[in-house]
Design an enzyme around this catalytic site. Sequence first.
Site, PDB file in Angstrom:
ATOM      1  N   CYS B  51       0.822  -1.205   0.000  1.00 50.41           N
ATOM      2  CA  CYS B  51       0.000   0.000   0.000  1.00 50.41           C
ATOM      3  C   CYS B  51       0.858   1.257   0.000  1.00 50.41           C
ATOM      4  O   CYS B  51       0.400   2.334  -0.355  1.00 50.41           O
ATOM      5  CB  CYS B  51      -0.959  -0.010   1.178  1.00 50.41           C
ATOM      6  SG  CYS B  51      -0.157  -0.353   2.738  1.00 50.41           S
ATOM      7  N   HIS B 100      19.003   1.165  -2.610  1.00 49.32           N
ATOM      8  CA  HIS B 100      17.566   1.308  -2.374  1.00 49.32           C
ATOM      9  C   HIS B 100      16.949  -0.028  -1.957  1.00 49.32           C
ATOM     10  O   HIS B 100      16.135  -0.070  -1.032  1.00 49.32           O
ATOM     11  CB  HIS B 100      16.894   1.849  -3.633  1.00 49.32           C
ATOM     12  CG  HIS B 100      15.451   2.170  -3.441  1.00 49.32           C
ATOM     13  ND1 HIS B 100      15.029   3.239  -2.667  1.00 49.32           N
ATOM     14  CD2 HIS B 100      14.325   1.571  -3.885  1.00 49.32           C
ATOM     15  CE1 HIS B 100      13.717   3.267  -2.662  1.00 49.32           C
ATOM     16  NE2 HIS B 100      13.258   2.266  -3.382  1.00 49.32           N
TER      17      HIS B 100
END
Lengths: 283, 443
Positions: B51, B100
């Site tokens: 989400c 990342h």
Amino acid sequence: MAFTSQAVFYYAALALELLATAGYLAYLVRQEKRTSAWARGLLLAGLVCHSLYLGIGWYVSGAAPVRDLKSALSFFSWCVLFSYLLFEQRFRLRVLGAFVAPFGAFLMLVSSAMPWLLVPVKPLYKSLWLVFHVGTVFMGDGLLAVAFGAAIMYLIQERAIKKKRLGPLHSRLPSLASLDTIHYQALVYGFPFLTLGMLSGSLYAQSAFGRFWQWDPKEVFSLITWLSYAVLLHERLAAGWRGRRSAILSIVCFAILIFSFLGVSFFMGGYHSFESLEAPQGS
Amino acid sequence: MIHILDVGMNHESAEVSLRESLCMHPDTGGRVSTWIREEEKVKEGMFVSTCNRVELFLTTEEPEPVQRQALALFAELGGRSEEEFLRSTYCLKDEEAIRHVFAVASSLDSMVLGEPQILGQIKTAYAHAARSGLTGTILNRLMHRAFHVAKRVRTETGICGAAVSISYAAVELAKKIFYTLEDKRVFLVGAGEMAELAARHLQSQGIREICVANRTFKRAVELAETFRGRAVAFEEIVEELASADIVITSTASVGYIITCEQVRRSLKRRRNRPLFLIDIAVPRDVEPSVHSLGNVYLYDIDDLRGVTEMNLNQRRQEAIKAERILDQEVITFRRWLETLSVVPTIVSLREKADLLIKAELKRSNGVLERLSSPDREAVVSLVRSVAEKLLNDPILFLKNRAERSTIHRYLDMTQNLFNLNRDQGLRGAGGPGENPGLSHGQE
């Protein structure tokens, strides 16, 4: 010969115990398992050297190595650190080391500043009574020192929770319940030793001087100490005193204990006084 | 030259509606998988969608066109224009992408710093991609490193340490007071949602009993049933105070439900056992002066908020430590990537030796037949070990120089010396177009 090896072990113990203390303090700050393992190893090594020093002292002089302030302090330190290790083993709580080990190492440091005793041993001291009396008293003192450390930790932790300032120390210290349990256990084991020490002392006095009790300042203060701890334990068991109040009282009791150990010797004299202090007066 | 590419967006780069657009379609994951499999320029791929973030990790030799294609894919799946995605996505290459991945897995890039769910989500996404055969040498290694980094960050820094939600903060405080909650009694006064949540957390810690009091008794009974606890009437609160260890209040009452005097009177019966009161109600349910009693601790909603705020700051501090771990790990991984260029040559060296051994053994089959079975085995293993010993030094030489810029000269030389290029169609001769990333199962 024996004297020099004794000195070597003495200073080795001093150095190792100071390093161990530094390790425990570093563990409090950095919280790395490795650090605490190191501290524990150093402390164990220090205690081994310390025990050898005490053993040689006993063997060479034929009397328990507690006749002068230097060796008495060192024996006290040994008892404190040994009791601590027992508690670490039992509760797996290494943070306690950061509070108890400094005290043990400090005693040792003070001891190292005292002069070596070189007077011959009085026959009075070549007695197993002395070993038993001093051994039990100091073991009790050592355990009560652990109780003292736990009480201080309790007060710090309790204050953090009460003031609602939960800083880094709060997260490092164990729960109130754990600290209270450790405090209580140290009291419960320390007090009987103290009792035994006083009883054996009085029997020793009977066999040596023909009197159980002679109002020597140290005797009086030891009795006061014993009574304070008795009150603390009684209130806890009977009235359910716990937590803060019992921690504060424990600290007060320990202060009395230290005074009856050191203060009385320095300020009041009496036959309990150490030979190194008597020596200048030419006794 | 193979590149690691990450096209993605997170809670900072893109607004919710855009992130949502990719979750609308139930089969987004499947369609991305198909794209990874069918797109020629893409060697390996993996898709993560939660989400709070969308990440597409890829390896390719042509990063620019692949990036454009990925954006086009997003636009198609989300039903939005490519420009919108272009504005809200980041595209990271090589070292930045590696970093990342590590940061995301370690929850350094999360909205709630240090929250533990993201690692599980990435693990699931990776398991799915690996099962579908979408990942290869590089992504497999990258993801395993990422899990390792996440573990390091979790154990070596306090980033996941202190609680940052109110109900967890309450549980942690309770543990700092009682150590174990296993034999403790919890008393809920009022049936607020947050109180219920806190009680659930406490219940998962194995508390002994939950007792519920509420103005409408029926609601108390209902709530008690969900906890398998017991309900008491509102008038019995004072009675319960004597036996409870943790009290959570959350009524809508205007006045105090629990007064200092009531608690004081209960203390004697409690024999000074500690009492922890959590007052989540606004206006408050417990008289504040209760906190001044010995062995009684009262925390209201603002206190707990203060605790979580402080804990969050602590996590931010710890994140700095985590960054250092990431720096180290990125360097280690980059080094490994560089060593990959020698792998095809080493593999073909070994394969050549293997082929030669097989051929020669076949030729001597007639003589070998006459030997006893143990003797034959001894000869075979002798031949193998001679070949292995002979190759050992060149292989070590190549491996040790894998990170140097001159490695290609050595690779060329090796290929020429051992005549690897013109051999009977050996796979992976280490030519410039060779892609080590696709040679599965070398690691």
